[in-house]
Design a protein around this motif. Structure first.
Motif, PDB file in Angstrom:
ATOM      1  N   GLU A 322       0.838  -1.184   0.000  1.00 13.61           N
ATOM      2  CA  GLU A 322       0.000   0.000   0.000  1.00 13.61           C
ATOM      3  C   GLU A 322       0.880   1.243   0.000  1.00 13.61           C
ATOM      4  O   GLU A 322       1.939   1.270   0.602  1.00 13.61           O
ATOM      5  CB  GLU A 322      -0.901   0.034   1.237  1.00 13.61           C
ATOM      6  CG  GLU A 322      -1.967  -1.047   1.263  1.00 13.61           C
ATOM      7  CD  GLU A 322      -2.845  -0.918   2.500  1.00 13.61           C
ATOM      8  OE1 GLU A 322      -2.339  -0.419   3.521  1.00 13.61           O
ATOM      9  OE2 GLU A 322      -4.018  -1.291   2.440  1.00 13.61           O
ATOM     10  N   HIS A 386     -12.240   6.139   5.688  1.00 11.03           N
ATOM     11  CA  HIS A 386     -11.894   4.757   5.371  1.00 11.03           C
ATOM     12  C   HIS A 386     -12.434   4.371   3.998  1.00 11.03           C
ATOM     13  O   HIS A 386     -13.615   4.602   3.684  1.00 11.03           O
ATOM     14  CB  HIS A 386     -12.464   3.799   6.419  1.00 11.03           C
ATOM     15  CG  HIS A 386     -11.940   4.043   7.804  1.00 11.03           C
ATOM     16  ND1 HIS A 386     -10.677   3.670   8.208  1.00 11.03           N
ATOM     17  CD2 HIS A 386     -12.514   4.646   8.887  1.00 11.03           C
ATOM     18  CE1 HIS A 386     -10.499   4.009   9.464  1.00 11.03           C
ATOM     19  NE2 HIS A 386     -11.589   4.606   9.899  1.00 11.03           N
ATOM     20  N   ASP A 387     -11.549   3.812   3.166  1.00 11.72           N
ATOM     21  CA  ASP A 387     -11.913   3.160   1.895  1.00 11.72           C
ATOM     22  C   ASP A 387     -12.701   4.080   0.974  1.00 11.72           C
ATOM     23  O   ASP A 387     -13.718   3.675   0.391  1.00 11.72           O
ATOM     24  CB  ASP A 387     -12.693   1.877   2.173  1.00 11.72           C
ATOM     25  CG  ASP A 387     -11.910   0.884   3.011  1.00 11.72           C
ATOM     26  OD1 ASP A 387     -10.691   0.821   2.834  1.00 11.72           O
ATOM     27  OD2 ASP A 387     -12.526   0.191   3.849  1.00 11.72           O
ATOM     28  N   GLU A 389     -12.957   5.703  -2.578  1.00  9.83           N
ATOM     29  CA  GLU A 389     -12.433   5.292  -3.879  1.00  9.83           C
ATOM     30  C   GLU A 389     -12.273   6.510  -4.781  1.00  9.83           C
ATOM     31  O   GLU A 389     -13.217   7.283  -4.985  1.00  9.83           O
ATOM     32  CB  GLU A 389     -13.353   4.250  -4.521  1.00  9.83           C
ATOM     33  CG  GLU A 389     -13.390   2.947  -3.733  1.00  9.83           C
ATOM     34  CD  GLU A 389     -14.158   1.847  -4.456  1.00  9.83           C
ATOM     35  OE1 GLU A 389     -14.680   2.129  -5.564  1.00  9.83           O
ATOM     36  OE2 GLU A 389     -14.230   0.728  -3.922  1.00  9.83           O
ATOM     37  N   SER A 403      -8.106   2.952  -3.396  1.00  8.24           N
ATOM     38  CA  SER A 403      -8.903   3.059  -2.180  1.00  8.24           C
ATOM     39  C   SER A 403      -8.072   3.842  -1.169  1.00  8.24           C
ATOM     40  O   SER A 403      -6.927   3.484  -0.887  1.00  8.24           O
ATOM     41  CB  SER A 403      -9.243   1.672  -1.641  1.00  8.24           C
ATOM     42  OG  SER A 403      -9.902   1.764  -0.401  1.00  8.24           O
ATOM     43  N   SER A 405      -7.567   5.621   2.618  1.00  6.14           N
ATOM     44  CA  SER A 405      -7.925   5.747   4.032  1.00  6.14           C
ATOM     45  C   SER A 405      -7.015   6.809   4.632  1.00  6.14           C
ATOM     46  O   SER A 405      -5.800   6.792   4.406  1.00  6.14           O
ATOM     47  CB  SER A 405      -7.758   4.422   4.781  1.00  6.14           C
ATOM     48  OG  SER A 405      -8.646   3.449   4.286  1.00  6.14           O
ATOM     49  N   ARG A 425      -4.349   2.323  -1.694  1.00  2.23           N
ATOM     50  CA  ARG A 425      -4.287   0.928  -2.149  1.00  2.23           C
ATOM     51  C   ARG A 425      -4.813   0.851  -3.577  1.00  2.23           C
ATOM     52  O   ARG A 425      -5.933   1.306  -3.865  1.00  2.23           O
ATOM     53  CB  ARG A 425      -5.109   0.022  -1.231  1.00  2.23           C
ATOM     54  CG  ARG A 425      -5.016  -1.451  -1.583  1.00  2.23           C
ATOM     55  CD  ARG A 425      -5.580  -2.298  -0.457  1.00  2.23           C
ATOM     56  NE  ARG A 425      -6.967  -2.006  -0.199  1.00  2.23           N
ATOM     57  CZ  ARG A 425      -7.986  -2.638  -0.797  1.00  2.23           C
ATOM     58  NH1 ARG A 425      -7.755  -3.591  -1.688  1.00  2.23           N
ATOM     59  NH2 ARG A 425      -9.230  -2.318  -0.489  1.00  2.23           N
TER      60      ARG A 425
END
Length: 655
Positions: A322, A386-387, A389, A403, A405, A425
């Motif tokens: 990551e 968090h996450d 996109e 993604s 965070s 990520r």
């Protein structure tokens, strides 16, 4: 500590009490406990003696015997015995209570910090003062004449005795209790310097005590400073013990500047406080040096630990797949790893947050995001993200999906800046898979709905005809034929879906495969022996089950996609393309591939001839996936001999 040691210490106490006494101050019980008081305090401290114990009984018996030998009356003998025992117990109790971490006092710490000295010295001074008050008051009650000066001398001698004896006992005991190899007693000094310092001490004391009419006491502190700054606390304590005993002994025998004072008791008192001064000075210097050295060692250890932690952090961050960034609210990129630069397709050196922010300013659906919506900005304000996109523009100009965070970090109080940790990520493949799955679901729903609708329609018509009593055998056969055709389409689609799902998951069981033999089996199964011809092909290293699936799809398509009225002709041939691979060609005389579709026909559910020919759009996708799992490639091009196409794929050669 064994009982035998206690008996030995009791003997030392008696010895000191009998040997060291001042005839001019021959006051039994007061003048005869130097330096026995320190020995008793160290004895009770190391033995953790209690009021009701063998140690208390031994000390009391020794005190009674010594006072009898020195001629003390029984009442005074009892007063001085009680005073010695009580003072000793009180000193040990205070040291254990006020210095619990010190070695010998219940802990394991050495006497190597200046901040320990006030409590250590105060405990001994309070115990000595309490003993002096108790002894003076008791003697006054017995004799009816209070002797204040004797009490002051008693206090001074016991305090000095405790300072030099207890200090030396604690520091030496701690050094001996340490595991080997023990630290050097000389520290950075040498034996030559120790000899020189000892000679210097003897010379200075010789001058000071030889010329007692001259004020030559001040050079004596030079020796104490030398030992305190250059040698260990053990050596410094031993030096203080030696010069303290020597100073008091010489003074009591009438030698030296302190004995030259008109009143001997005043001179003795001055000597006691001089000894206390050099003991405290030496301890302050040596413990200060020990603390500095310990801090230096701890600093080196901390630096080494910090370097190690940094290397661990860099190794962990460097091994992460990551992308990791740490930035502050000024936009300064504090930390980043190689994976971060790789995700964006940028060089690691010179990476800036401004460039990264410019390349990641759109949501996954392509909508631009505002500055306040950025995950990094939200994390800098204290919000965890968090996450999320995002679309990113890579260095080569292609788009990717990541993604993100973002987590707020503790604020940098020194600079007054907020900090945030941002993790990227790369989910481009996952996103493509999700899009593929969505398309897959849509196509499956559509392709299954059509034959199901046809089946429903024909069965309803069949039911209507039955209700109307107008169903004829010919009409029944046609209805059944239409239902069977739709059912076959459903079976074919389901079979292709299963093949597509398992083609990328089934474990390969490779071995020698004869392509020509497999082609013959496929042609026989399709009753197309006359339409399919095969030339010898070098053996390949492949999974025979999956290879049959590849050839069945390619040959089946070649037989299927031909113009009306044309007899299909399929030719399979192969040769070694190099020392490692075999190239296989499947040529047909079909309708060919429309321009611009040569790559797209290998995509899932894509059909170049959707309107005119039935199919699921999965056959060539399955073929490409199987060939790729064998480390091969597949392409399609027009047939150079005329109408049709040539599918060319490579496989590992079997040697």
């Amino acid at each position: 500590m064994p009982l035998g040691v206690a008996v030995g210490l009791a003997g030392c106490w008696v010895l000191f009490a009998l040997i060291v006494r001042e005839p001019a101050l021959d006051s039994p019980g007061f003048a005869t406990v130097w330096p026995a008081g320190g020995v008793a305090a160290l004895w009770f401290l190391l033995r953790a003696a209690r009021p009701l114990s063998i140690d208390t009984a031994l000390l009391a018996a020794a005190a009674v015997g010594v006072n009898m030998v020195l001629g003390a009356d029984p009442p005074l003998n009892g007063v001085f015995t009680v005073t010695n025992v009580a003072q000793t117990l009180f000193a040990a109790w205070l040291l254990r209570r006020w210095c619990p971490g010190l070695w010998g006092c219940g802990g394991d710490r050495p006497l190597d910090r200046p901040r320990m000295l006030p409590r250590f010295g105060t405990a001994l001074a309070v115990a000595s003062a309490a003993g002096a008050l108790l002894g003076t008051a008791g003697a006054a009650l017995v004799t009816g004449q209070p002797d204040v000066m004797a009490g002051v001398l008693f206090f001074g001698r016991n305090l000095v005795s405790a300072l030099i004896v207890v200090t030396l006992g604690i520091v030496l005991g701690h050094w001996l209790s340490r595991p080997r190899p023990r630290p050097s007693l000389l520290h950075d000094a040498t034996v030559v310097e120790l000899v020189a310092a000892t000679v210097f001490t003897g010379a200075m004391y010789g001058l000071a005590f030889a010329f007692d009419a001259l004020p030559l006491v001040f050079p004596l502190l030079g020796a104490t400073v030398w030992f305190g700054l250059r040698f260990s606390t053990v050596v410094g304590a031993a030096h203080s013990f030696a010069v303290g005993v020597a100073t008091q002994t010489l003074t009591m025998t009438g030698v030296g500047p302190f004995a030259a004072v008109e009143r001997s008791d005043v001179g003795s008192l001055l000597a006691e406080f001089y000894i206390a001064t050099i003991v405290v000075t030496g301890l302050a210097l040596s413990t200060g040096r020990d603390e500095r050295q310990a801090l230096a060692v701890e600093l080196r250890r901390t630096q080494q630990e910090a370097v190690y932690q940094v290397s661990i952090r860099e190794a962990v961050i460097g091994s992460m797949t990551e992308g990791l960034f740490v930035l502050d609210d000024t936009g300064e990129l504090l930390v980043h790893n190689a994976a971060a630069a790789e995700i964006f397709g940028l060089p690691v050196a010179g990476l800036t947050w401004q460039e990264l922010a410019t390349r990641s300013g759109r949501w996954v659906d392509g909508v631009p995001m505002s500055e306040a919506e950025r995950p990094s900005v939200r994390a800098l304000t204290g919000e965890a993200v968090h996450d999320a996109e995002l679309l990113v523009k890579r260095g080569d100009g292609t788009d990717g999906v990541v993604s993100v965070s973002a987590i707020p970090l503790p604020r940098d109080q020194l600079r007054g800046r907020s900090r945030a940790l941002v993790l990227f990520r790369d989910i481009s493949t996952e996103h493509a898979r999700r899009e593929e799955l969505a398309t897959f679901a849509g196509v499956v729903a559509h392709d299954l709905r059509n034959p199901l609708a046809a089946i429903d329609g024909w069965t309803e018509m069949l039911a209507d005809e039955l209700d109307a009593h107008t169903l004829t055998p010919d009409l029944t056969r046609e209805f059944v034929s239409r239902v069977q055709s739709s059912s076959r389409r459903m079976h074919q689609l389901i079979r292709d879906l299963l093949a597509h799902a398992t083609s990328g998951q089934r474990d390969l069981e490779v071995g020698q495969v004869d392509i020509a033999e497999l082609v013959g089996e496929v042609a026989a199964a399709r009753h197309a022996e006359l339409q399919v011809s095969v030339e010898p092909v070098p053996p390949v290293l492949a999974d025979p089950v999956l290879m049959r699936q590849v050839l069945d799809n390619l040959v089946g398509n070649a037989l299927k996609y031909v113009a009306p009225g044309v007899e299909p002709q399929v030719t399979v041939r192969g040769c070694r393309s190099d020392t490692r691979m075999v190239t296989v060609n499947v040529a047909d005389n079909g309708i060919g591939i429309p321009p611009g579709e040569q790559e797209r026909i290998f995509e899932e559910f894509h059909r170049a001839h959707e309107r005119d020919y039935e199919g699921s759009g999965l056959g060539l996708a399955i073929v490409r996936r199987i060939i790729a799992r064998h480390d091969g490639t597949i392409v399609v091009r027009p047939n150079p001999t005329g109408q049709g196409s040539v599918f060319e794929f490579t496989l590992p050669a079997y040697d």
